[in-house]
Structures are given as structure tokens and as C-alpha cells.
Design a protein around this motif. Structure first.
Motif, PDB file in Angstrom:
ATOM      1  N   PHE A  44       0.858  -1.182   0.000  1.00 53.39           N
ATOM      2  CA  PHE A  44       0.000   0.000   0.000  1.00 53.39           C
ATOM      3  C   PHE A  44       0.890   1.227   0.000  1.00 53.39           C
ATOM      4  O   PHE A  44       1.800   1.345   0.806  1.00 53.39           O
ATOM      5  CB  PHE A  44      -0.902   0.004   1.236  1.00 53.39           C
ATOM      6  CG  PHE A  44      -1.679   1.282   1.366  1.00 53.39           C
ATOM      7  CD1 PHE A  44      -2.797   1.501   0.585  1.00 53.39           C
ATOM      8  CD2 PHE A  44      -1.267   2.273   2.240  1.00 53.39           C
ATOM      9  CE1 PHE A  44      -3.504   2.689   0.680  1.00 53.39           C
ATOM     10  CE2 PHE A  44      -1.979   3.459   2.346  1.00 53.39           C
ATOM     11  CZ  PHE A  44      -3.100   3.661   1.561  1.00 53.39           C
ATOM     12  N   LEU A  45       0.637   2.128  -0.913  1.00 55.76           N
ATOM     13  CA  LEU A  45       1.425   3.356  -0.998  1.00 55.76           C
ATOM     14  C   LEU A  45       0.513   4.561  -0.878  1.00 55.76           C
ATOM     15  O   LEU A  45      -0.586   4.579  -1.423  1.00 55.76           O
ATOM     16  CB  LEU A  45       2.164   3.427  -2.338  1.00 55.76           C
ATOM     17  CG  LEU A  45       3.169   2.316  -2.640  1.00 55.76           C
ATOM     18  CD1 LEU A  45       3.736   2.495  -4.038  1.00 55.76           C
ATOM     19  CD2 LEU A  45       4.277   2.296  -1.615  1.00 55.76           C
ATOM     20  N   THR A  46       0.995   5.543  -0.173  1.00 56.31           N
ATOM     21  CA  THR A  46       0.250   6.798  -0.074  1.00 56.31           C
ATOM     22  C   THR A  46       0.418   7.564  -1.386  1.00 56.31           C
ATOM     23  O   THR A  46       1.355   7.288  -2.154  1.00 56.31           O
ATOM     24  CB  THR A  46       0.789   7.656   1.088  1.00 56.31           C
ATOM     25  OG1 THR A  46       2.130   8.065   0.766  1.00 56.31           O
ATOM     26  CG2 THR A  46       0.767   6.901   2.412  1.00 56.31           C
ATOM     27  N   PRO A  47      -0.450   8.539  -1.638  1.00 59.48           N
ATOM     28  CA  PRO A  47      -0.270   9.357  -2.850  1.00 59.48           C
ATOM     29  C   PRO A  47       1.104  10.031  -2.903  1.00 59.48           C
ATOM     30  O   PRO A  47       1.709  10.127  -3.976  1.00 59.48           O
ATOM     31  CB  PRO A  47      -1.402  10.384  -2.752  1.00 59.48           C
ATOM     32  CG  PRO A  47      -2.473   9.664  -1.982  1.00 59.48           C
ATOM     33  CD  PRO A  47      -1.721   8.840  -0.967  1.00 59.48           C
ATOM     34  N   ILE A  50       3.620   7.410  -4.001  1.00 58.83           N
ATOM     35  CA  ILE A  50       3.462   7.146  -5.439  1.00 58.83           C
ATOM     36  C   ILE A  50       4.159   8.242  -6.242  1.00 58.83           C
ATOM     37  O   ILE A  50       4.867   7.966  -7.209  1.00 58.83           O
ATOM     38  CB  ILE A  50       1.974   7.024  -5.816  1.00 58.83           C
ATOM     39  CG1 ILE A  50       1.377   5.765  -5.185  1.00 58.83           C
ATOM     40  CG2 ILE A  50       1.789   7.010  -7.333  1.00 58.83           C
ATOM     41  CD1 ILE A  50      -0.132   5.677  -5.276  1.00 58.83           C
ATOM     42  N   GLN A  51       3.986   9.483  -5.833  1.00 57.91           N
ATOM     43  CA  GLN A  51       4.637  10.611  -6.503  1.00 57.91           C
ATOM     44  C   GLN A  51       6.159  10.497  -6.400  1.00 57.91           C
ATOM     45  O   GLN A  51       6.880  10.758  -7.357  1.00 57.91           O
ATOM     46  CB  GLN A  51       4.159  11.943  -5.912  1.00 57.91           C
ATOM     47  CG  GLN A  51       4.807  13.164  -6.535  1.00 57.91           C
ATOM     48  CD  GLN A  51       4.526  13.285  -8.022  1.00 57.91           C
ATOM     49  OE1 GLN A  51       3.412  13.070  -8.455  1.00 57.91           O
ATOM     50  NE2 GLN A  51       5.542  13.610  -8.802  1.00 57.91           N
ATOM     51  N   MET A  52       6.642  10.073  -5.223  1.00 52.83           N
ATOM     52  CA  MET A  52       8.082   9.904  -5.042  1.00 52.83           C
ATOM     53  C   MET A  52       8.625   8.830  -5.986  1.00 52.83           C
ATOM     54  O   MET A  52       9.691   9.004  -6.592  1.00 52.83           O
ATOM     55  CB  MET A  52       8.402   9.541  -3.587  1.00 52.83           C
ATOM     56  CG  MET A  52       8.226  10.686  -2.608  1.00 52.83           C
ATOM     57  SD  MET A  52       8.461  10.177  -0.891  1.00 52.83           S
ATOM     58  CE  MET A  52      10.219   9.907  -0.842  1.00 52.83           C
ATOM     59  N   VAL A  53       7.907   7.719  -6.097  1.00 46.00           N
ATOM     60  CA  VAL A  53       8.341   6.638  -6.995  1.00 46.00           C
ATOM     61  C   VAL A  53       8.363   7.135  -8.432  1.00 46.00           C
ATOM     62  O   VAL A  53       9.327   6.881  -9.172  1.00 46.00           O
ATOM     63  CB  VAL A  53       7.432   5.393  -6.854  1.00 46.00           C
ATOM     64  CG1 VAL A  53       7.744   4.359  -7.931  1.00 46.00           C
ATOM     65  CG2 VAL A  53       7.573   4.763  -5.464  1.00 46.00           C
ATOM     66  N   GLU A  54       7.332   7.864  -8.837  1.00 50.02           N
ATOM     67  CA  GLU A  54       7.286   8.389 -10.204  1.00 50.02           C
ATOM     68  C   GLU A  54       8.450   9.337 -10.465  1.00 50.02           C
ATOM     69  O   GLU A  54       9.102   9.259 -11.511  1.00 50.02           O
ATOM     70  CB  GLU A  54       5.947   9.086 -10.451  1.00 50.02           C
ATOM     71  CG  GLU A  54       4.775   8.124 -10.523  1.00 50.02           C
ATOM     72  CD  GLU A  54       3.421   8.818 -10.582  1.00 50.02           C
ATOM     73  OE1 GLU A  54       3.348  10.059 -10.406  1.00 50.02           O
ATOM     74  OE2 GLU A  54       2.429   8.112 -10.802  1.00 50.02           O
ATOM     75  N   SER A  55       8.723  10.218  -9.520  1.00 49.81           N
ATOM     76  CA  SER A  55       9.831  11.169  -9.680  1.00 49.81           C
ATOM     77  C   SER A  55      11.177  10.456  -9.688  1.00 49.81           C
ATOM     78  O   SER A  55      12.047  10.754 -10.515  1.00 49.81           O
ATOM     79  CB  SER A  55       9.823  12.199  -8.550  1.00 49.81           C
ATOM     80  OG  SER A  55       8.690  13.011  -8.635  1.00 49.81           O
ATOM     81  N   PHE A  56      11.345   9.508  -8.772  1.00 49.27           N
ATOM     82  CA  PHE A  56      12.613   8.784  -8.685  1.00 49.27           C
ATOM     83  C   PHE A  56      12.835   7.967  -9.948  1.00 49.27           C
ATOM     84  O   PHE A  56      13.958   7.869 -10.440  1.00 49.27           O
ATOM     85  CB  PHE A  56      12.627   7.887  -7.436  1.00 49.27           C
ATOM     86  CG  PHE A  56      14.003   7.572  -6.947  1.00 49.27           C
ATOM     87  CD1 PHE A  56      14.694   8.446  -6.131  1.00 49.27           C
ATOM     88  CD2 PHE A  56      14.631   6.390  -7.314  1.00 49.27           C
ATOM     89  CE1 PHE A  56      15.978   8.154  -5.683  1.00 49.27           C
ATOM     90  CE2 PHE A  56      15.903   6.082  -6.881  1.00 49.27           C
ATOM     91  CZ  PHE A  56      16.588   6.970  -6.061  1.00 49.27           C
ATOM     92  N   GLY A  61      16.147   6.926 -14.022  1.00 46.70           N
ATOM     93  CA  GLY A  61      16.103   6.081 -15.201  1.00 46.70           C
ATOM     94  C   GLY A  61      15.775   4.631 -14.872  1.00 46.70           C
ATOM     95  O   GLY A  61      15.671   3.792 -15.763  1.00 46.70           O
ATOM     96  N   MET A  62      15.637   4.345 -13.574  1.00 53.18           N
ATOM     97  CA  MET A  62      15.282   2.976 -13.177  1.00 53.18           C
ATOM     98  C   MET A  62      13.790   2.750 -13.387  1.00 53.18           C
ATOM     99  O   MET A  62      13.004   3.705 -13.457  1.00 53.18           O
ATOM    100  CB  MET A  62      15.615   2.734 -11.696  1.00 53.18           C
ATOM    101  CG  MET A  62      17.085   2.670 -11.392  1.00 53.18           C
ATOM    102  SD  MET A  62      17.455   1.989  -9.753  1.00 53.18           S
ATOM    103  CE  MET A  62      16.618   3.121  -8.657  1.00 53.18           C
ATOM    104  N   ASN A  63      13.413   1.474 -13.462  1.00 53.79           N
ATOM    105  CA  ASN A  63      11.991   1.169 -13.562  1.00 53.79           C
ATOM    106  C   ASN A  63      11.339   1.347 -12.184  1.00 53.79           C
ATOM    107  O   ASN A  63      12.029   1.502 -11.168  1.00 53.79           O
ATOM    108  CB  ASN A  63      11.750  -0.231 -14.143  1.00 53.79           C
ATOM    109  CG  ASN A  63      12.409  -1.331 -13.330  1.00 53.79           C
ATOM    110  OD1 ASN A  63      12.336  -1.368 -12.113  1.00 53.79           O
ATOM    111  ND2 ASN A  63      13.060  -2.249 -14.026  1.00 53.79           N
ATOM    112  N   ALA A  64      10.026   1.354 -12.162  1.00 53.73           N
ATOM    113  CA  ALA A  64       9.287   1.646 -10.932  1.00 53.73           C
ATOM    114  C   ALA A  64       9.565   0.624  -9.834  1.00 53.73           C
ATOM    115  O   ALA A  64       9.630   0.985  -8.652  1.00 53.73           O
ATOM    116  CB  ALA A  64       7.790   1.713 -11.223  1.00 53.73           C
ATOM    117  N   CYS A  70      14.427   1.010  -3.859  1.00 52.26           N
ATOM    118  CA  CYS A  70      15.442   1.950  -3.380  1.00 52.26           C
ATOM    119  C   CYS A  70      14.861   2.906  -2.332  1.00 52.26           C
ATOM    120  O   CYS A  70      15.465   3.134  -1.291  1.00 52.26           O
ATOM    121  CB  CYS A  70      16.013   2.724  -4.558  1.00 52.26           C
ATOM    122  SG  CYS A  70      17.401   3.791  -4.128  1.00 52.26           S
ATOM    123  N   LEU A  71      13.691   3.432  -2.608  1.00 54.48           N
ATOM    124  CA  LEU A  71      13.051   4.347  -1.657  1.00 54.48           C
ATOM    125  C   LEU A  71      12.674   3.631  -0.359  1.00 54.48           C
ATOM    126  O   LEU A  71      12.888   4.167   0.737  1.00 54.48           O
ATOM    127  CB  LEU A  71      11.821   4.999  -2.292  1.00 54.48           C
ATOM    128  CG  LEU A  71      12.144   6.047  -3.349  1.00 54.48           C
ATOM    129  CD1 LEU A  71      10.920   6.342  -4.212  1.00 54.48           C
ATOM    130  CD2 LEU A  71      12.669   7.313  -2.696  1.00 54.48           C
TER     131      LEU A  71
END
Length: 102
Positions: A44-47, A50-56, A61-64, A70-71
Motif C-alpha cells: 500500500f502506498l500513499t499518494p 506514489i509521486q516519489m516513486v514516479e519522480s525517482f 532512469g530505473m523502472n518503478a 530503493c526508496l
């Protein structure tokens, strides 16, 4: 070929029916087991996360999947995760699959 008795025919039909019911139950079990595995594999991820994963993902350049890992491994500290990524990437320690897009 001699004709089967009514009792043998009924027994054979009953066995076929039971096998079909068992097969359907087994299929449902496999589907449910698969869904349980999938639901436990997706955290479960908070919004904000999710934004952090998208930005990272975009910045590294890594996949989600690897960006998420990593996060998570850096307790959602974006700056620390970025520094660790930069260091490991410079050392060639990030596997190629981390950059594979699915």
C-alpha cells in the motif's frame, strides 16, 4: 461390447460429476492463491509515496520496481535514496534489470 448396467452408468456419471466439481474447486483455489500472492506483493502506498516513486523513476532512469525498492530501503528519504543510487550506479553495482522497462 455388452451394454453397461444402469447402476454402472449412474456410478460413472456420478464420478464424472464429482471430478468436475473437484476440478472447478481446484481452479478457484489456484485463482484465489494467485490473487493473494499478488495482493501481498504490492504494498500500500500513499499518494505522496506514489509521486516519489514516479519522480525517482524519471530522475534515475530505473523502472518503478527498483525505484520503489530503493526508496523503501532508504526509509522514504528521497535525498538519501538519490545519493545511494548515485554512489552505487557510479560503482556499477546497479543491475541492468533495474533499467529495463516493462
Amino acid at each position: 461390447m455388452p451394454a453397461m448396467s444402469k447402476q454402472k452408468v449412474r456410478s460413472k456419471l456420478l464420478l464424472q460429476h464429482r471430478l468436475q466439481v473437484l476440478y472447478q474447486a481446484f481452479k478457484m483455489f489456484l485463482i484465489l492463491a494467485h490473487l493473494i500472492v499478488l495482493s501481498s506483493a504490492v504494498p500500500f502506498l500513499t499518494p505522496a509515496q506514489i509521486q516519489m516513486v514516479e519522480s525517482f523513476t524519471a530522475q534515475s532512469g530505473m523502472n518503478a520496481q527498483f525505484a520503489l525498492k530503493c526508496l523503501q530501503e532508504n526509509a522514504w528519504d528521497y535525498q538519501r535514496a538519490g545519493q545511494i543510487f548515485t554512489d552505487l550506479n557510479a560503482q556499477g553495482k546497479i543491475p541492468a534489470e533495474a533499467f529495463a522497462k516493462s
